[in-house]
Scaffold this motif. Structure first.
Motif, PDB file in Angstrom:
ATOM      1  N   GLN A  45       0.826  -1.003  -0.066  1.00  0.00           N
ATOM      2  CA  GLN A  45       0.102   0.011  -0.236  1.00  0.00           C
ATOM      3  C   GLN A  45       0.908   1.371  -0.102  1.00  0.00           C
ATOM      4  OE1 GLN A  45      -2.914   0.124   3.202  1.00  0.00           O
ATOM      5  NE2 GLN A  45      -3.750   1.975   2.428  1.00  0.00           N
ATOM      6  N   ASP A  46       0.562   2.210  -0.981  1.00  0.00           N
ATOM      7  CA  ASP A  46       1.346   3.409  -0.939  1.00  0.00           C
ATOM      8  C   ASP A  46       0.928   4.579  -0.311  1.00  0.00           C
ATOM      9  OD1 ASP A  46       3.098   5.339  -1.808  1.00  0.00           O
ATOM     10  OD2 ASP A  46       2.583   4.851  -4.113  1.00  0.00           O
ATOM     11  N   ASP A  47       1.586   5.172   0.615  1.00  0.00           N
ATOM     12  CA  ASP A  47       1.187   6.342   1.086  1.00  0.00           C
ATOM     13  C   ASP A  47       1.345   7.642   0.372  1.00  0.00           C
ATOM     14  OD1 ASP A  47       3.852   7.003   1.385  1.00  0.00           O
ATOM     15  OD2 ASP A  47       3.914   7.032   3.314  1.00  0.00           O
ATOM     16  N   GLY A  48       1.861   7.584  -1.058  1.00  0.00           N
ATOM     17  CA  GLY A  48       1.993   8.533  -1.936  1.00  0.00           C
ATOM     18  C   GLY A  48       3.185   9.569  -1.670  1.00  0.00           C
ATOM     19  N   ASP A  49       3.743   9.422  -0.680  1.00  0.00           N
ATOM     20  CA  ASP A  49       5.060  10.398  -0.454  1.00  0.00           C
ATOM     21  C   ASP A  49       6.284   9.570  -0.296  1.00  0.00           C
ATOM     22  OD1 ASP A  49       5.918  12.995  -0.180  1.00  0.00           O
ATOM     23  OD2 ASP A  49       5.727  13.005   1.826  1.00  0.00           O
ATOM     24  N   THR A  50       6.474   8.906  -1.331  1.00  0.00           N
ATOM     25  CA  THR A  50       7.686   8.078  -1.114  1.00  0.00           C
ATOM     26  C   THR A  50       8.542   8.093  -2.146  1.00  0.00           C
ATOM     27  OG1 THR A  50       6.764   5.961  -1.958  1.00  0.00           O
ATOM     28  CG2 THR A  50       6.604   6.275   0.368  1.00  0.00           C
ATOM     29  N   TRP A  51       8.170   8.987  -3.165  1.00  0.00           N
ATOM     30  CA  TRP A  51       8.973   8.850  -4.582  1.00  0.00           C
ATOM     31  C   TRP A  51       9.781  10.352  -4.585  1.00  0.00           C
ATOM     32  CZ3 TRP A  51       8.757   4.650  -7.531  1.00  0.00           C
ATOM     33  CH2 TRP A  51       7.563   3.979  -7.534  1.00  0.00           C
ATOM     34  N   ALA A  52      10.760  10.548  -5.417  1.00  0.00           N
ATOM     35  CA  ALA A  52      11.431  12.008  -5.699  1.00  0.00           C
ATOM     36  C   ALA A  52      12.018  12.201  -4.546  1.00  0.00           C
ATOM     37  CB  ALA A  52      10.450  12.676  -6.343  1.00  0.00           C
ATOM     38  N   LEU A  53      12.716  11.440  -3.565  1.00  0.00           N
ATOM     39  CA  LEU A  53      12.933  11.916  -2.446  1.00  0.00           C
ATOM     40  C   LEU A  53      14.296  12.787  -2.632  1.00  0.00           C
ATOM     41  CD1 LEU A  53      12.883   8.814  -0.121  1.00  0.00           C
ATOM     42  CD2 LEU A  53      11.120  10.569  -0.429  1.00  0.00           C
ATOM     43  N   GLY A  54      15.203  12.510  -3.484  1.00  0.00           N
ATOM     44  CA  GLY A  54      16.345  13.226  -3.879  1.00  0.00           C
ATOM     45  C   GLY A  54      15.984  14.670  -4.393  1.00  0.00           C
ATOM     46  N   ALA A  55      14.905  14.759  -5.220  1.00  0.00           N
ATOM     47  CA  ALA A  55      14.708  15.899  -5.687  1.00  0.00           C
ATOM     48  C   ALA A  55      13.950  16.828  -4.526  1.00  0.00           C
ATOM     49  CB  ALA A  55      13.581  15.845  -6.673  1.00  0.00           C
TER      50      ALA A  55
END
Length: 340
Positions: free
Chosen positions: A199-209
């Motif tokens: 299940q995705d919480d929606g805030d786990t991508w593009a962490l470096g950016a």
């Protein structure tokens, strides 16, 4: 489709931008603010010729390290190689390191790579792409591959390769307006987002950016930015991305007009592809830099609107097309060389 930094989610606009989601609209609709007659329709290429064979070789060099997943030896060695190449092409290079927490609590050793061409110029343009690759092929049609790493020839290596070739061309040509400087930013930790089977919480991508955007140098305000994501896949075309038009509609118009001027308008349709949360979202929202996303969109692909190899074990060198790399690279050169 499933949730991901770039996957369909109908709440993107209604609930605000959620990191890790997109909402696709009809690719044949046209945004009202882009309906006016666009300028510079005539073919008028400027700048050096982008060498697609060179860019393809840079994709291969990255893939030769293996999947560049976070906290791996392949990742770290590839990062060192990227730094060395930008230095070879005359750029001043710095790295931005940080320990970032992944969706599962894993501490990820993030390294954003920042290279400056003509660093003394006050008028600057930002080019960016992510350089890490996906740890899990969780969109593969074969579920036994879901926990295998992705090579990321397209989703990762292609954007960096285009930037490296542009840096090489700038050094060799030496005819870019001397008042213009270019900053190449390779974002890390883009693709560690929650797997589709979790299940995705929606805030786990593009962490470096996200980290770069929150910690950019004080006073750094380039004219605009261009994000390059998945810019080498077979059959790729680049529709106008909805969040880019919302935050930087004038820059979308500039880039798509440049594609036509350079002779590659067929790769950049005058159509809207959808709304995508990618590295450009924190750059727009947190860094306040108007930035557009040049990202492949396949409206008729059943496997994924990002193409049949997206987040699969087939995202490899065999599925790249140097003609696509050429179209994107020459378009970006056109943009740079028409800046005054």
């Amino acid at each position: 489709m499933t949730k991901k930094m770039k996957i369909i989610l109908g709440l993107v606009v209604a609930a605000g931008v959620v990191a890790g989601a997109i909402s696709y609209k009809n690719a044949n609709t046209t945004s009202p603010e882009i309906q006016e007659v666009e300028e510079a329709e005539k073919l008028n290429p400027v700048g050096p010729a982008f060498n697609a064979d060179s860019a393809l070789a840079y994709c291969a060099a990255q893939c030769d390290f293996g999947p560049r997943v976070m906290n791996s030896e392949a990742h770290d060695k590839c990062g060192e190689w990227i730094v060395s190449k930008f230095k070879q092409f005359g750029c001043e290079v710095e790295t931005q390191k940080a320990d970032l927490k992944g969706y599962d609590g894993t501490i990820l050793k993030n390294t954003n790579i920042i290279a400056h061409y003509n660093p003394k110029a006050e008028n600057r343009i930002l080019l960016c792409a992510h350089w890490d690759s996906r740890p899990w092929a969780d969109n593969d049609p074969d579920s036994t591959n879901w926990r295998k790493p992705v090579m990321g020839a397209n989703d990762g290596a292609s954007g960096v390769a285009v930037m490296l070739e542009i840096a090489r061309q700038l050094q060799a040509d030496k005819k870019l307006n001397p008042n213009i400087g270019v900053d190449f930013v390779c974002f890390d930790t883009e693709d560690w987002g929650t797997p589709q089977y979790v299940q995705d919480d929606g805030d786990t991508w593009a962490l470096g950016a996200q980290y770069w955007s929150e910690n950019k140098p004080e006073g750094y305000n380039p004219r605009f930015g261009i994000l390059l994501d998945m810019v080498g896949g077979q059959g790729a075309k680049f529709y106008r991305e909805g969040m880019s038009m919302q935050y930087a509609g004038g820059i979308v118009k500039k880039v798509w007009a440049a594609a036509r001027q350079a002779g590659f308008g067929s790769y950049f349709p005058k159509s809207d592809g959808g709304m995508i949360t990618d590295d450009h979202i924190p750059v727009n929202e947190k860094a306040k830099i108007p930035t557009v996303d040049v990202i492949a969109y396949y409206p008729d692909c059943q496997q994924s609107s990002f193409g049949p190899t997206w987040h699969t074990v087939s995202d490899d060198m065999a599925h790249l097309d140097k003609n696509v790399l050429k179209a994107v690279g020459q378009t970006v050169i056109q943009v740079l060389y028409t800046e005054e």
